[in-house]
Write a protein that holds these residues in place. Structure first.
Motif, PDB file in Angstrom:
ATOM      1  N   CYS A 188      12.111   0.764  -1.210  1.00 40.33           N
ATOM      2  CA  CYS A 188      11.669   2.164  -1.173  1.00 40.33           C
ATOM      3  C   CYS A 188      12.580   2.969  -0.235  1.00 40.33           C
ATOM      4  O   CYS A 188      12.735   2.622   0.935  1.00 40.33           O
ATOM      5  N   PRO A 189      13.198   4.035  -0.749  1.00 40.92           N
ATOM      6  CA  PRO A 189      14.151   4.772   0.088  1.00 40.92           C
ATOM      7  C   PRO A 189      13.491   5.626   1.168  1.00 40.92           C
ATOM      8  O   PRO A 189      14.175   6.076   2.090  1.00 40.92           O
ATOM      9  N   VAL A 190      12.172   5.855   1.060  1.00 45.29           N
ATOM     10  CA  VAL A 190      11.521   6.726   2.057  1.00 45.29           C
ATOM     11  C   VAL A 190      10.406   6.005   2.828  1.00 45.29           C
ATOM     12  O   VAL A 190       9.574   6.637   3.477  1.00 45.29           O
ATOM     13  N   ASP A 191      10.392   4.674   2.751  1.00 48.83           N
ATOM     14  CA  ASP A 191       9.389   3.866   3.460  1.00 48.83           C
ATOM     15  C   ASP A 191       7.952   4.298   3.180  1.00 48.83           C
ATOM     16  O   ASP A 191       7.115   4.347   4.081  1.00 48.83           O
ATOM     17  N   THR A 251       0.864  -1.183   0.000  1.00 48.75           N
ATOM     18  CA  THR A 251       0.000   0.000   0.000  1.00 48.75           C
ATOM     19  C   THR A 251       0.896   1.228   0.000  1.00 48.75           C
ATOM     20  O   THR A 251       2.025   1.181   0.492  1.00 48.75           O
ATOM     21  N   LEU A 252       0.391   2.295  -0.566  1.00 53.31           N
ATOM     22  CA  LEU A 252       1.237   3.471  -0.777  1.00 53.31           C
ATOM     23  C   LEU A 252       0.791   4.666   0.063  1.00 53.31           C
ATOM     24  O   LEU A 252      -0.392   4.994   0.103  1.00 53.31           O
ATOM     25  N   ASP A 253       1.760   5.286   0.718  1.00 53.91           N
ATOM     26  CA  ASP A 253       1.511   6.544   1.414  1.00 53.91           C
ATOM     27  C   ASP A 253       2.013   7.658   0.494  1.00 53.91           C
ATOM     28  O   ASP A 253       3.219   7.896   0.394  1.00 53.91           O
ATOM     29  N   ILE A 264       8.265   9.972  -3.089  1.00 55.98           N
ATOM     30  CA  ILE A 264       8.984  11.028  -3.800  1.00 55.98           C
ATOM     31  C   ILE A 264       9.053  10.745  -5.317  1.00 55.98           C
ATOM     32  O   ILE A 264       9.810  11.367  -6.041  1.00 55.98           O
ATOM     33  N   ASP A 265       8.261   9.753  -5.753  1.00 55.07           N
ATOM     34  CA  ASP A 265       8.191   9.398  -7.185  1.00 55.07           C
ATOM     35  C   ASP A 265       9.561   9.119  -7.794  1.00 55.07           C
ATOM     36  O   ASP A 265       9.826   9.474  -8.940  1.00 55.07           O
TER      37      ASP A 265
END
Lengths: 118, 314
Positions: free
Chosen positions: A83-86, A37-39, A44-45
């Motif tokens: 994902c670098p920004v969780d 699931t995406l926050d 940061i695309d």
């Protein structure tokens, strides 16, 4: 998945598959034990998830991460892990109802905000 | 122009989802990234292996581009034939334009079974790119050892037990074998460094003549790792210098990446179940032998490339 496999009379001569890329009709999404699931507030695309997805199941629209193709996503979790920004969280399929997400897996509690897109 | 994911993401996906590779398969990541580099018409040939089986389960195919599978041992021979037929038709004026040819094979289909056909195609000088996705064993048939399987890795035909500590031999250096054919381009890559890998595929496709890329691909089933770490694990192979990223262009060796700090090989083996037995204190000499081999190969490579890192120019 089709309910009934075609009979031999329905097959093309020589068993030719006349529709290139028709594995799209085969929904590997039902293998999944957990779904990403995406926050969108955190995202940061950077599209690292897209380049590392084995199943081409990261949806990209206009250079932006738009969510997941749940029909084919097998739930491997590489996207969440890389994902670098969780911004991607894996949720057990059993608990899917407990989180509010849209059909593409974007969390409803986190609508994209302008200025957050880096 | 530097490679950029936003631009790459606009291109059509050439490998359709719905293929039956395992969730978290490292090989399919390597195939998908290679296809991101393709521009214009392309024909893909495939050796028998995981990716051939999982992308073409009848009556489905994941290929949105012309695709040919023949047998385990002859992906390079088959693509040679396709390329030659194309050249002939073009010469006769029956077909126009340009076309690229890519053959894929796993390490079983390349290091072992298909080596003679690869060698033949390289020597004849066909205009094609061969990509070996190297997961270090016959994963498709149940993890049997290949000549690419690392030292001491446990497979079903080199099991680690009381007496034997996994595979007794070091893998052969296929990239060097290919380079010894004096082809215009041979390289090693890893999907974790997609910029380097996709750049190499682009570069190889632009070169006329036989080109070769050996790309490491993780297999969580065979390596006994977690599917989520499929990218980390190949990165670690590069950071420990087990799998150096380099290219050989017209005989000139170029180093494409040098770890800031070369990690000990233990960092790579301790996270993989296939090396679990090696962590036993009694196998310390084998760990040292493994490390000594990596150090020796790395030093030999630096000897050829020089210490200078040269990024892949696209």
């Amino acid at each position: 998945m089709s309910d009934q496999a075609p009979g031999w009379k329905d097959l093309p001569i020589g068993g030719v598959i006349d529709h290139a890329g028709n594995s799209f009709e085969y929904e590997t999404g039902d293998w999944r034990a957990a779904r990403p699931t995406l926050d969108k507030n955190k995202c940061i695309d950077c599209l690292q998830c897209w380049v590392f997805c084995p199943d081409g199941s990261i949806l990209v629209e206009d250079e932006k991460m738009a969510g997941f193709d749940y029909q084919h996503c097998k739930g491997c979790g590489i996207c969440a892990h890389t994902c670098p920004v969780d911004a991607i969280e894996m949720i057990s399929e059993e608990k899917v109802g407990e989180v509010e997400i849209d059909e593409w897996g974007v969390k409803k509690s986190s609508p994209p905000e302008k200025g957050d897109q880096g | 122009m530097a490679l950029n994911l936003k631009e790459l993401s606009k291109k059509p996906e050439l490998l359709s989802p719905g293929h039956r590779a395992c969730a978290g398969c490292g090989s399919v990541i390597a195939i998908r990234q290679a296809l991101m580099a393709v521009e214009g018409p392309v024909v893909v040939g495939f050796a028998t292996g995981c990716m051939e089986v999982s992308t073409t389960i009848y009556p489905y195919t994941s290929w949105r581009i012309p695709y040919i599978h023949d047998a385990f041992e002859n992906a390079a021979a088959t693509i040679s034939g396709v390329e030659t037929a194309f050249r002939s038709l073009k010469k006769q004026g029956k077909i126009k334009g340009d076309m690229k040819f890519i053959a894929f094979g796993g390490d079983g289909g390349t290091y072992d079974i298909g080596l003679q056909s690869l060698s033949g195609a390289l020597e004849r000088g066909h205009d094609f790119l061969y990509i070996c996705y190297n997961n270090g064993a016959y994963m498709n048939t149940g993890i049997q050892r290949s000549s690419a399987t690392p030292f001491c890795a446990a497979t079903t035909t080199s099991p680690a037990g009381e007496v034997v500590p996994g595979k007794a031999q070091f893998p052969k250096d296929l990239t060097a074998i290919v380079a010894a054919h004096h082809v215009p381009y041979a390289a090693q890559a890893s999907p974790h460094n997609w910029r380097d890998y996709i750049g190499k595929v682009k570069k190889a496709l632009a070169i006329e003549g036989p080109t070769f890329i050996n790309v490491i691909a993780s297999c969580f089933r065979g390596w006994r790792t977690e599917p989520t770490t499929s990218i980390d694990i190949v990165k670690m192979a590069v950071e420990t210098c087990f799998w150096p990223l380099y290219e050989v262009e017209n005989g000139e060796y170029k180093l494409n990446y040098k770890p800031k700090e070369k990690l000990p090989i233990e960092e790579w083996i301790k996270v993989q179940g296939r090396f679990k037995h090696l962590l036993d204190e009694k196998y310390k000499p084998l760990r040292e032998e493994f490390q000594a081999n990596v150090d020796q190969e790395w030093a030999a490579l630096l000897e050829k490339t020089g210490d200078q890192v040269q990024k892949v120019a696209v």
